[in-house]
Design an enzyme around this catalytic site. Structure first.
Site, mmCIF file in Angstrom:
data_model
loop_
_atom_site.group_PDB
_atom_site.id
_atom_site.type_symbol
_atom_site.label_atom_id
_atom_site.label_comp_id
_atom_site.label_asym_id
_atom_site.label_seq_id
_atom_site.Cartn_x
_atom_site.Cartn_y
_atom_site.Cartn_z
ATOM 1 N N ASP A 63 10.225 3.759 12.880
ATOM 2 C CA ASP A 63 10.874 2.475 13.720
ATOM 3 C C ASP A 63 12.411 2.310 13.072
ATOM 4 O OD1 ASP A 63 9.766 1.669 11.550
ATOM 5 O OD2 ASP A 63 8.410 0.117 12.323
ATOM 6 N N ASP A 116 1.732 4.870 1.566
ATOM 7 C CA ASP A 116 1.602 5.904 2.692
ATOM 8 C C ASP A 116 2.197 7.256 2.358
ATOM 9 O OD1 ASP A 116 0.263 3.882 4.089
ATOM 10 O OD2 ASP A 116 2.136 3.338 4.922
ATOM 11 N N ASP A 129 0.876 -1.465 -0.025
ATOM 12 C CA ASP A 129 0.032 -0.039 0.025
ATOM 13 C C ASP A 129 0.946 1.498 -0.107
ATOM 14 O OD1 ASP A 129 0.952 0.007 2.692
ATOM 15 O OD2 ASP A 129 -0.772 -0.931 3.495
HETATM 16 P P1 ATP Z 1 4.567 -3.210 5.443
HETATM 17 O O1 ATP Z 1 4.840 -3.257 4.043
HETATM 18 O O2 ATP Z 1 4.535 -4.718 5.835
HETATM 19 O O3 ATP Z 1 2.978 -2.547 5.369
HETATM 20 P P2 ATP Z 1 5.543 -0.895 6.351
HETATM 21 O O4 ATP Z 1 6.940 -0.521 6.659
HETATM 22 O O5 ATP Z 1 4.607 -0.056 5.346
HETATM 23 O O6 ATP Z 1 5.306 -2.353 6.084
HETATM 24 P P3 ATP Z 1 3.236 -0.008 8.404
HETATM 25 O O7 ATP Z 1 3.027 -0.968 9.540
HETATM 26 O O8 ATP Z 1 2.326 -0.115 6.962
HETATM 27 O O9 ATP Z 1 4.572 -0.727 7.709
HETATM 28 O O10 ATP Z 1 3.705 1.399 8.777
HETATM 29 C C1 ATP Z 1 4.040 2.356 7.858
HETATM 30 C C2 ATP Z 1 5.199 3.230 8.179
HETATM 31 O O11 ATP Z 1 5.013 3.792 9.645
HETATM 32 C C3 ATP Z 1 6.562 2.349 8.567
HETATM 33 O O12 ATP Z 1 7.252 2.148 7.485
HETATM 34 C C4 ATP Z 1 7.155 3.193 9.656
HETATM 35 O O13 ATP Z 1 7.791 4.166 9.159
HETATM 36 C C5 ATP Z 1 6.138 3.914 10.382
HETATM 37 N N1 ATP Z 1 5.556 2.871 11.745
HETATM 38 C C6 ATP Z 1 4.616 1.845 11.703
HETATM 39 N N2 ATP Z 1 4.669 1.573 12.782
HETATM 40 C C7 ATP Z 1 5.546 2.027 13.658
HETATM 41 C C8 ATP Z 1 5.878 1.939 14.927
HETATM 42 N N3 ATP Z 1 5.254 0.986 15.664
HETATM 43 N N4 ATP Z 1 6.965 2.567 15.470
HETATM 44 C C9 ATP Z 1 7.540 3.449 14.573
HETATM 45 N N5 ATP Z 1 7.139 3.836 13.521
HETATM 46 C C10 ATP Z 1 6.105 3.076 12.815
HETATM 47 MG MG MG Z 2 2.481 -0.172 4.744
#
Ligand code: ATP
Ligand code: MG
Length: 439
Positions: free
Chosen positions: A137, A51, A49
């Site tokens: 993170d 963001d 997705d």
């Molecule tokens: P995925 O592809 O699995 O969705 P993602 O990196 O996009 O991985 P998400 O959970 O969708 O993970 O979160 C989007 C972004 O928000 C992350 O890349 C990170 O920068 C931030 N983020 C998410 N959860 C946390 C957290 N618990 N602490 C700090 N930053 C976070």
């Molecule tokens: Mg994501």
């Protein structure tokens, strides 16, 4: 990094995400793609997705899009909805300040709050892009792509981490885990998903801090465990969680069974997860209920035995009580929505019923709405435990695919070989069932 230095082109980006960023930029705000989508594109994967991060406030975002919903309590976010695609737009987050200690900070800005474990419980301070990056993170999750100038800004050396294939937290690992213990689960999830190892300093505090996961709301852990186990790499994820001591706080009743890597309990859980992975990777349906049924099966069996010997309950009652107890203890850690927990219990009850095949029972069981799940479950138990259980599972394999004549033959043969044995008609006479013959 400029356009020539990174591999991102507009082709890689969802048209809706582009639309959102152009609209924000057109209104005089800054906007960037950030997080998993930038990381995935740079690694040559297709993002799940998209963001967007921006300096517009949630209200300002709402003012720009009719199809915008504001959501979230811990973090306020805007969802821009395009049919089935949702573009998540978040306002840059600032540093958390301790509201109780710092009297000089204007009250309106201070909406971050920590509990006694250092965990952030409220967190809505807006900030600059640099602050936003520091609050993310992992280093590879803090890269920002702009459609205004097509550059990628890599605030935390995420690209280097990708090259080293390392999952690396931004900032002091212990502090970051204390702020949000779920980051420990995310470290494992990304290591498995991206085929990386967890960098040493990021890995070190996990075991000692694993227990902080007890402070996470059970509903959030339910979501996280689905991401962990329904990723298509559930078995490897489970083993890595186990290696880092993270199964104990998530599944305290299961953990004692996993001390021996070769135990039948470990084999069983691994096999179920491996089957789940196979199903996911071939686009077959999976249900979290099957997984939870498996993760809690041996605790239920043990508790049921315990109740029988301690309080003299019969097998049927002991099993029912044990099922309820094990589920209720588990939901103190991880919420299991009712629609799944009822299926968990169906699968377990079928384990009690599938051995009892006499008369009409076998045919009735075939029409049970959860027969398939119950049978699949029995099959894995049989594969792991062998012996009678394997024979029983194989009997059901044949029975369900046989024609009616053959099925009757199988039941006759069963009566001859086992007549009067456990589950046979004689037992039913001795102990009349309260809720009809098939209760
Ligand atoms: P995925 O592809 O699995 O969705 P993602 O990196 O996009 O991985 P998400 O959970 O969708 O993970 O979160 C989007 C972004 O928000 C992350 O890349 C990170 O920068 C931030 N983020 C998410 N959860 C946390 C957290 N618990 N602490 C700090 N930053 C976070
Ligand atoms: Mg994501």
């Amino acid at each position: 990094m400029t356009r020539g230095e990174h591999g991102i082109s507009r082709e890689d980006i969802s048209a809706n995400a582009l639309k959102v960023m152009y609209r924000l930029n057109g209104a005089g705000f800054e906007s960037y793609l950030v997080g998993g989508c930038v990381r995935d594109i740079l690694m040559g994967h297709e993002p799940k997705d998209f963001d967007v991060a921006t300096n517009a406030t949630p209200e300002q975002i709402k003012g720009l899009f009719k199809n915008c919903r504001l959501i979230g309590r811990r973090f306020r976010l805007a969802h821009i909805v395009f049919g089935r695609e949702i573009i998540e737009v978040a306002t840059f987050r600032g540093h958390h300040q301790e509201s109780d200690e710092d009297e000089n900070v204007p009250k309106a800005k201070v909406v971050a709050k920590r509990d006694s474990h250092g965990q952030l419980v409220r967190d809505n301070v807006f900030g600059s892009i640099e602050e936003d990056a520091e609050r993310r993170d992992f280093t590879f999750n803090a890269m920002y792509y702009s459609v205004a100038d097509f550059t990628v800004t890599d605030f935390a050396n995420g690209l280097a981490a990708i090259e080293k294939r390392e999952v690396e937290l931004i900032g002091d690992p212990e502090t970051r885990y204390r702020e949000d213990p779920v980051r420990m689960l995310r470290a494992v999830r990304f290591a498995v998903k991206l085929g990386m190892r967890i960098e040493e300093k990021t890995a070190e505090p996990i075991k000692p801090l694993a227990n902080l996961l007890q402070n996470i709301p059970p509903a959030r852990l339910f979501e996280e465990t689905l991401k962990l186990f329904l990723s298509g790499k559930g078995e490897v994820t489970f083993l890595m969680l186990h290696e880092y001591g993270l199964i104990e706080p998530l599944f305290p009743q299961l953990a004692p069974f996993l001390k021996d890597e070769n135990s039948r309990e470990m084999q069983f859980v691994r096999r179920v997860l491996a089957n789940t992975d196979e199903r996911i990777n071939s686009n077959q349906r999976v249900t979290p209920a099957f997984l939870y049924a498996a993760l809690l099966w041996y605790p239920v069996e043990e508790q049921s035995q315990h109740l029988q010997s301690e309080s003299g309950l019969n097998a049927h009652d002991a099993f029912n009580i044990a099922s309820g107890e094990v589920i209720s203890r588990q939901t103190q850690r991880i919420m299991i929505p009712k629609r799944f927990s009822t299926v968990v219990r169906d699968i377990w009850i079928l384990q009690q019923r599938l051995p009892k095949r006499f008369g009409r029972r076998a045919f009735q069981l075939l029409t049970h709405p959860k027969f398939r799940a119950g049978y699949d479950f029995l099959l894995v138990r049989g594969q792991v435990e062998g012996g009678d259980l394997l024979e029983l599972a194989q009997w059901w394999t044949h029975f369900q695919h046989a024609d009616n004549g053959k099925q009757k033959g199988m039941l006759n043969a069963l009566r001859k070989s086992e007549g009067g044995a456990k589950g046979g008609p004689r037992k039913r006479k001795r102990k009349p069932a309260k809720r009809g013959p098939d209760a």
